[in-house]
Design a protein around this motif. Structure first.
Motif, PDB file in Angstrom:
ATOM      1  N   MET A   1       0.842  -1.188   0.000  1.00 14.84           N
ATOM      2  CA  MET A   1       0.000   0.000   0.000  1.00 14.84           C
ATOM      3  C   MET A   1       0.878   1.240   0.000  1.00 14.84           C
ATOM      4  N   SER A   2       0.700   2.123  -0.967  1.00 15.73           N
ATOM      5  CA  SER A   2       1.558   3.296  -1.099  1.00 15.73           C
ATOM      6  C   SER A   2       1.223   4.326  -0.030  1.00 15.73           C
ATOM      7  N   GLU A   3       2.238   5.076   0.358  1.00 19.08           N
ATOM      8  CA  GLU A   3       2.071   6.095   1.385  1.00 19.08           C
ATOM      9  C   GLU A   3       1.480   7.361   0.780  1.00 19.08           C
ATOM     10  N   ALA A   4       0.605   8.018   1.513  1.00 16.12           N
ATOM     11  CA  ALA A   4      -0.011   9.252   1.030  1.00 16.12           C
ATOM     12  C   ALA A   4       1.045  10.327   0.828  1.00 16.12           C
ATOM     13  N   GLU A   5       0.859  11.149  -0.189  1.00 16.38           N
ATOM     14  CA  GLU A   5       1.813  12.213  -0.474  1.00 16.38           C
ATOM     15  C   GLU A   5       1.738  13.288   0.600  1.00 16.38           C
ATOM     16  N   ARG A   6       2.893  13.715   1.072  1.00 12.85           N
ATOM     17  CA  ARG A   6       2.938  14.734   2.108  1.00 12.85           C
ATOM     18  C   ARG A   6       2.629  16.114   1.514  1.00 12.85           C
ATOM     19  N   VAL A   7       1.841  16.879   2.238  1.00 17.14           N
ATOM     20  CA  VAL A   7       1.499  18.237   1.810  1.00 17.14           C
ATOM     21  C   VAL A   7       1.696  19.183   2.987  1.00 17.14           C
ATOM     22  N   ALA A   8       1.758  20.487   2.687  1.00 14.36           N
ATOM     23  CA  ALA A   8       1.898  21.483   3.734  1.00 14.36           C
ATOM     24  C   ALA A   8       0.590  21.615   4.506  1.00 14.36           C
ATOM     25  N   VAL A   9       0.709  21.966   5.779  1.00 17.67           N
ATOM     26  CA  VAL A   9      -0.482  22.141   6.613  1.00 17.67           C
ATOM     27  C   VAL A   9      -1.321  23.309   6.096  1.00 17.67           C
ATOM     28  N   HIS A  10      -0.638  24.386   5.688  1.00 17.03           N
ATOM     29  CA  HIS A  10      -1.321  25.560   5.158  1.00 17.03           C
ATOM     30  C   HIS A  10      -0.859  25.802   3.723  1.00 17.03           C
ATOM     31  N   ASP A  11      -1.743  26.368   2.934  1.00 16.77           N
ATOM     32  CA  ASP A  11      -1.439  26.625   1.526  1.00 16.77           C
ATOM     33  C   ASP A  11      -1.487  28.124   1.283  1.00 16.77           C
ATOM     34  N   PHE A  12      -0.402  28.676   0.757  1.00 18.13           N
ATOM     35  CA  PHE A  12      -0.337  30.103   0.482  1.00 18.13           C
ATOM     36  C   PHE A  12       0.010  30.317  -0.980  1.00 18.13           C
TER      37      PHE A  12
ATOM     38  N   GLY B   1       3.411  30.256  -9.409  1.00 22.65           N
ATOM     39  CA  GLY B   1       2.357  30.855 -10.214  1.00 22.65           C
ATOM     40  C   GLY B   1       0.979  30.478  -9.721  1.00 22.65           C
ATOM     41  N   ARG B   2      -0.038  30.969 -10.416  1.00 21.40           N
ATOM     42  CA  ARG B   2      -1.424  30.681 -10.050  1.00 21.40           C
ATOM     43  C   ARG B   2      -2.127  30.060 -11.248  1.00 21.40           C
ATOM     44  N   VAL B   3      -3.227  29.384 -10.983  1.00 19.74           N
ATOM     45  CA  VAL B   3      -4.011  28.750 -12.039  1.00 19.74           C
ATOM     46  C   VAL B   3      -5.365  29.447 -12.131  1.00 19.74           C
ATOM     47  N   VAL B   4      -5.691  29.909 -13.341  1.00 17.10           N
ATOM     48  CA  VAL B   4      -6.973  30.554 -13.593  1.00 17.10           C
ATOM     49  C   VAL B   4      -7.658  29.764 -14.704  1.00 17.10           C
ATOM     50  N   PRO B   5      -8.490  28.770 -14.341  1.00 17.51           N
ATOM     51  CA  PRO B   5      -9.104  27.928 -15.381  1.00 17.51           C
ATOM     52  C   PRO B   5     -10.336  28.574 -16.000  1.00 17.51           C
TER      53      PRO B   5
ATOM     54  N   SER C   1     -17.338  19.087 -12.654  1.00 20.44           N
ATOM     55  CA  SER C   1     -17.680  18.080 -11.641  1.00 20.44           C
ATOM     56  C   SER C   1     -16.849  16.813 -11.844  1.00 20.44           C
ATOM     57  N   GLU C   2     -16.682  16.397 -13.104  1.00 18.96           N
ATOM     58  CA  GLU C   2     -15.876  15.204 -13.397  1.00 18.96           C
ATOM     59  C   GLU C   2     -14.387  15.490 -13.195  1.00 18.96           C
ATOM     60  N   ILE C   3     -13.980  16.707 -13.528  1.00 21.81           N
ATOM     61  CA  ILE C   3     -12.574  17.084 -13.317  1.00 21.81           C
ATOM     62  C   ILE C   3     -12.233  17.042 -11.836  1.00 21.81           C
ATOM     63  N   SER C   4     -13.169  17.511 -11.003  1.00 19.98           N
ATOM     64  CA  SER C   4     -12.945  17.508  -9.553  1.00 19.98           C
ATOM     65  C   SER C   4     -12.759  16.088  -9.029  1.00 19.98           C
ATOM     66  N   LYS C   5     -13.472  15.137  -9.607  1.00 19.72           N
ATOM     67  CA  LYS C   5     -13.317  13.734  -9.197  1.00 19.72           C
ATOM     68  C   LYS C   5     -11.934  13.207  -9.596  1.00 19.72           C
TER      69      LYS C   5
ATOM     70  N   CYS D   1      -5.451  15.137  -4.817  1.00 23.19           N
ATOM     71  CA  CYS D   1      -4.144  15.189  -5.475  1.00 23.19           C
ATOM     72  C   CYS D   1      -3.604  16.621  -5.445  1.00 23.19           C
ATOM     73  N   PRO D   2      -2.461  16.854  -4.828  1.00 23.31           N
ATOM     74  CA  PRO D   2      -1.889  18.205  -4.795  1.00 23.31           C
ATOM     75  C   PRO D   2      -1.563  18.694  -6.208  1.00 23.31           C
ATOM     76  N   LEU D   3      -2.078  19.853  -6.557  1.00 24.47           N
ATOM     77  CA  LEU D   3      -1.824  20.434  -7.881  1.00 24.47           C
ATOM     78  C   LEU D   3      -0.609  21.344  -7.763  1.00 24.47           C
ATOM     79  N   ARG D   4       0.574  20.749  -7.848  1.00 21.70           N
ATOM     80  CA  ARG D   4       1.810  21.452  -7.525  1.00 21.70           C
ATOM     81  C   ARG D   4       2.350  22.316  -8.656  1.00 21.70           C
ATOM     82  N   ASP D   5       2.002  21.999  -9.892  1.00 26.72           N
ATOM     83  CA  ASP D   5       2.544  22.777 -11.010  1.00 26.72           C
ATOM     84  C   ASP D   5       1.585  22.687 -12.196  1.00 26.72           C
ATOM     85  N   TYR D   6       1.856  23.466 -13.223  1.00 27.27           N
ATOM     86  CA  TYR D   6       0.975  23.523 -14.390  1.00 27.27           C
ATOM     87  C   TYR D   6       0.901  22.180 -15.110  1.00 27.27           C
TER      88      TYR D   6
END
Length: 202
Positions: free
Chosen positions: A1-12, A18-22, A123-127, A132-137
């Protein structure tokens, strides 16, 4: 069983990442969504540029010889019914450039949940990218392109590098020059833009 990816407690917000504007466009008949991943601001010009890209690349393939375009959109935001920049750029970059008759029907305020791009596309994209952390473009684009559904949804994704300026104002004189006709039913929300060459043949 794979380990969950570590993420920061807070997101800034990150200036380096950069930022994502879909901005999403959904073709109801073809069950195809196209998402443009912007990096600056969600403006009326950004929205129309994305639509213009679709008219140049996708419209001739799926609907060759089309002379009219029907757009359903929200009542606010970059493609809102009160956004002058949206209407002005639609006239210039869609109606005039492609010779298309563009009819826009806005969903009334508070009815965005019935917008097809929301309940059949995002809605399907969100699923797909849930948890999953969206770390880059590249990650964002990859998840978008992987998205599908049991009904055969397909998603295309494009990175938009152009920087869009906020606060562009369109004066009354320029608005009066648009070849825009409001509809008899709910004119604030329904209108048609026609190519200006058809109005003033030269």
């Amino acid at each position: 069983m794979s380990e969950a990816e570590r993420v920061a407690v807070h997101d800034f917000p990150s200036q380096s990442l950069g930022r994502v504007v879909p901005y999403g466009i959904y073709d109801i008949a073809d069950n195809h969504a196209t998402v443009y991943v912007g990096q600056s601001a969600d403006t009326g010009e950004c929205a129309v540029d994305n639509l213009a890209h679709g008219c140049a690349t996708e419209l001739p393939v799926r609907y060759p010889g089309a002379t009219r375009l029907l757009l359903h959109g929200d009542c606010g935001g970059s493609n809102g019914n009160r956004c002058r920049l949206w209407k002005h750029r639609l006239q210039e970059k869609i109606a005039d450039r492609f010779g298309l008759e563009v009819t826009v029907c806005h969903l009334p305020t508070g009815c965005s949940q019935w917008n097809a791009i929301e309940h059949r596309g995002f809605s399907e994209i969100s699923k797909t990218w849930a948890g999953c952390p969206l770390r880059d473009y590249e990650t964002v684009l990859a998840y978008l392109r992987q998205t599908t559904s049991q009904t055969g949804l397909r998603v295309s994704a494009h990175l938009v590098t152009k920087v869009y300026q906020k606060g562009i104002e369109i004066p009354d004189t320029v608005m009066k020059a648009l070849n825009l006709a409001e509809h008899a039913v709910c004119p604030r929300w329904n209108y048609t833009l026609r190519p200006r060459a058809a109005r003033n043949p030269a």
